[in-house]
Design a protein around this motif. Sequence first.
Motif, PDB file in Angstrom:
ATOM      1  N   TYR A  12     122.352 -26.739  21.968  1.00  0.00           N
ATOM      2  CA  TYR A  12     121.178 -25.897  21.728  1.00  0.00           C
ATOM      3  C   TYR A  12     120.775 -25.204  23.016  1.00  0.00           C
ATOM      4  N   ASP A  13     120.143 -24.059  22.876  1.00  0.00           N
ATOM      5  CA  ASP A  13     119.661 -23.275  24.000  1.00  0.00           C
ATOM      6  C   ASP A  13     118.197 -22.972  23.724  1.00  0.00           C
ATOM      7  N   ASP A  14     117.324 -23.241  24.675  1.00  0.00           N
ATOM      8  CA  ASP A  14     115.888 -22.998  24.476  1.00  0.00           C
ATOM      9  C   ASP A  14     115.551 -21.520  24.331  1.00  0.00           C
ATOM     10  N   GLU A  15     116.411 -20.639  24.828  1.00  0.00           N
ATOM     11  CA  GLU A  15     116.113 -19.204  24.838  1.00  0.00           C
ATOM     12  C   GLU A  15     116.587 -18.465  23.590  1.00  0.00           C
ATOM     13  N   LYS A  16     117.776 -18.821  23.072  1.00  0.00           N
ATOM     14  CA  LYS A  16     118.339 -18.105  21.917  1.00  0.00           C
ATOM     15  C   LYS A  16     119.293 -19.023  21.169  1.00  0.00           C
ATOM     16  N   PHE A  17     119.665 -18.604  19.968  1.00  0.00           N
ATOM     17  CA  PHE A  17     120.593 -19.399  19.172  1.00  0.00           C
ATOM     18  C   PHE A  17     121.870 -19.644  19.973  1.00  0.00           C
ATOM     19  N   SER A  18     122.535 -20.738  19.675  1.00  0.00           N
ATOM     20  CA  SER A  18     123.773 -21.075  20.357  1.00  0.00           C
ATOM     21  C   SER A  18     124.928 -20.868  19.387  1.00  0.00           C
ATOM     22  N   ALA A  19     125.917 -20.094  19.803  1.00  0.00           N
ATOM     23  CA  ALA A  19     127.096 -19.828  18.980  1.00  0.00           C
ATOM     24  C   ALA A  19     128.318 -20.369  19.702  1.00  0.00           C
ATOM     25  N   VAL A  20     128.945 -21.355  19.113  1.00  0.00           N
ATOM     26  CA  VAL A  20     130.147 -21.944  19.689  1.00  0.00           C
ATOM     27  C   VAL A  20     131.343 -21.419  18.891  1.00  0.00           C
ATOM     28  N   GLU A  21     132.097 -20.512  19.513  1.00  0.00           N
ATOM     29  CA  GLU A  21     133.270 -19.953  18.841  1.00  0.00           C
ATOM     30  C   GLU A  21     134.369 -21.000  18.831  1.00  0.00           C
ATOM     31  N   VAL A  22     134.872 -21.304  17.634  1.00  0.00           N
ATOM     32  CA  VAL A  22     135.911 -22.324  17.522  1.00  0.00           C
ATOM     33  C   VAL A  22     137.269 -21.749  17.117  1.00  0.00           C
ATOM     34  N   PHE A  23     137.273 -20.492  16.666  1.00  0.00           N
ATOM     35  CA  PHE A  23     138.538 -19.851  16.321  1.00  0.00           C
ATOM     36  C   PHE A  23     138.338 -18.352  16.273  1.00  0.00           C
ATOM     37  N   ARG A  24     139.367 -17.616  16.730  1.00  0.00           N
ATOM     38  CA  ARG A  24     139.352 -16.158  16.631  1.00  0.00           C
ATOM     39  C   ARG A  24     140.783 -15.659  16.508  1.00  0.00           C
ATOM     40  N   SER A  25     140.953 -14.714  15.585  1.00  0.00           N
ATOM     41  CA  SER A  25     142.214 -13.990  15.462  1.00  0.00           C
ATOM     42  C   SER A  25     141.839 -12.536  15.185  1.00  0.00           C
ATOM     43  N   GLU A  26     142.832 -11.690  14.971  1.00  0.00           N
ATOM     44  CA  GLU A  26     142.547 -10.301  14.609  1.00  0.00           C
ATOM     45  C   GLU A  26     141.875 -10.210  13.249  1.00  0.00           C
ATOM     46  N   ARG A  27     142.049 -11.233  12.414  1.00  0.00           N
ATOM     47  CA  ARG A  27     141.568 -11.195  11.036  1.00  0.00           C
ATOM     48  C   ARG A  27     140.280 -11.965  10.787  1.00  0.00           C
ATOM     49  N   MET A  28     139.921 -12.913  11.707  1.00  0.00           N
ATOM     50  CA  MET A  28     138.799 -13.801  11.391  1.00  0.00           C
ATOM     51  C   MET A  28     138.220 -14.403  12.672  1.00  0.00           C
ATOM     52  N   LYS A  29     136.919 -14.704  12.610  1.00  0.00           N
ATOM     53  CA  LYS A  29     136.252 -15.443  13.685  1.00  0.00           C
ATOM     54  C   LYS A  29     135.418 -16.540  13.042  1.00  0.00           C
ATOM     55  N   VAL A  30     135.463 -17.749  13.619  1.00  0.00           N
ATOM     56  CA  VAL A  30     134.709 -18.889  13.116  1.00  0.00           C
ATOM     57  C   VAL A  30     133.790 -19.379  14.227  1.00  0.00           C
ATOM     58  N   VAL A  31     132.503 -19.525  13.894  1.00  0.00           N
ATOM     59  CA  VAL A  31     131.491 -19.907  14.875  1.00  0.00           C
ATOM     60  C   VAL A  31     130.623 -21.015  14.297  1.00  0.00           C
ATOM     61  N   CYS A  32     130.328 -22.015  15.118  1.00  0.00           N
ATOM     62  CA  CYS A  32     129.302 -23.001  14.794  1.00  0.00           C
ATOM     63  C   CYS A  32     127.998 -22.470  15.368  1.00  0.00           C
ATOM     64  N   GLY A  33     126.995 -22.279  14.528  1.00  0.00           N
ATOM     65  CA  GLY A  33     125.714 -21.742  14.967  1.00  0.00           C
ATOM     66  C   GLY A  33     124.644 -22.815  14.966  1.00  0.00           C
ATOM     67  N   TYR A  34     123.921 -22.913  16.088  1.00  0.00           N
ATOM     68  CA  TYR A  34     122.871 -23.917  16.253  1.00  0.00           C
ATOM     69  C   TYR A  34     121.590 -23.197  16.659  1.00  0.00           C
ATOM     70  N   PHE A  35     120.551 -23.337  15.849  1.00  0.00           N
ATOM     71  CA  PHE A  35     119.304 -22.603  16.037  1.00  0.00           C
ATOM     72  C   PHE A  35     118.147 -23.577  16.222  1.00  0.00           C
ATOM     73  N   GLU A  36     117.390 -23.405  17.283  1.00  0.00           N
ATOM     74  CA  GLU A  36     116.124 -24.117  17.416  1.00  0.00           C
ATOM     75  C   GLU A  36     115.142 -23.476  16.426  1.00  0.00           C
ATOM     76  N   PRO A  37     114.031 -24.140  16.100  1.00  0.00           N
ATOM     77  CA  PRO A  37     113.056 -23.539  15.191  1.00  0.00           C
ATOM     78  C   PRO A  37     112.669 -22.113  15.634  1.00  0.00           C
TER      79      PRO A  37
END
Length: 126
Positions: A12-37
């Motif tokens: 988590y990041d106190d300033e903005k949502f946290s996006a952890v990229e776990v996969f990327r190709s030319e066709r797709m991107k997968v991100v784990c998103g973690y949002f504080e309230p």
Amino acid sequence: MTAIDFDGERTYDDEKFSAVEVFRSERMKVVCGYFEPGQFIPVHAPSSDVVIDVRSGTGLVRDGDEEHRVAPGDVVTVGADTDRGVKADDDSRLEALLVTAPPPTDAEHEPVRRGLRTDEFDPTDT
């Protein structure tokens, strides 16, 4: 093959949502998103489809002119070239897996950067 532990990636990041990229190709991107309230991905309309799998917490997803309440177990899809954004409720963390196909371009993310700079969920309104 890429295998991750969603809980193990959590950050988590106190300033903005946290996006952890776990996969990327030319066709797709997968991100784990973690949002504080109250944190959000500002509204933008890239030329990619997105699937949002809500894993925990509550919030809303913008889909064009509509806002949909989301909770754990919800899966939301938003088509390409449609305004979209994700926001955690003010009283809840939100965690989601986001899959975009194809990955948005850097230029398509300018509204996201602008919205984060100005703390606006919908920077397209300005």
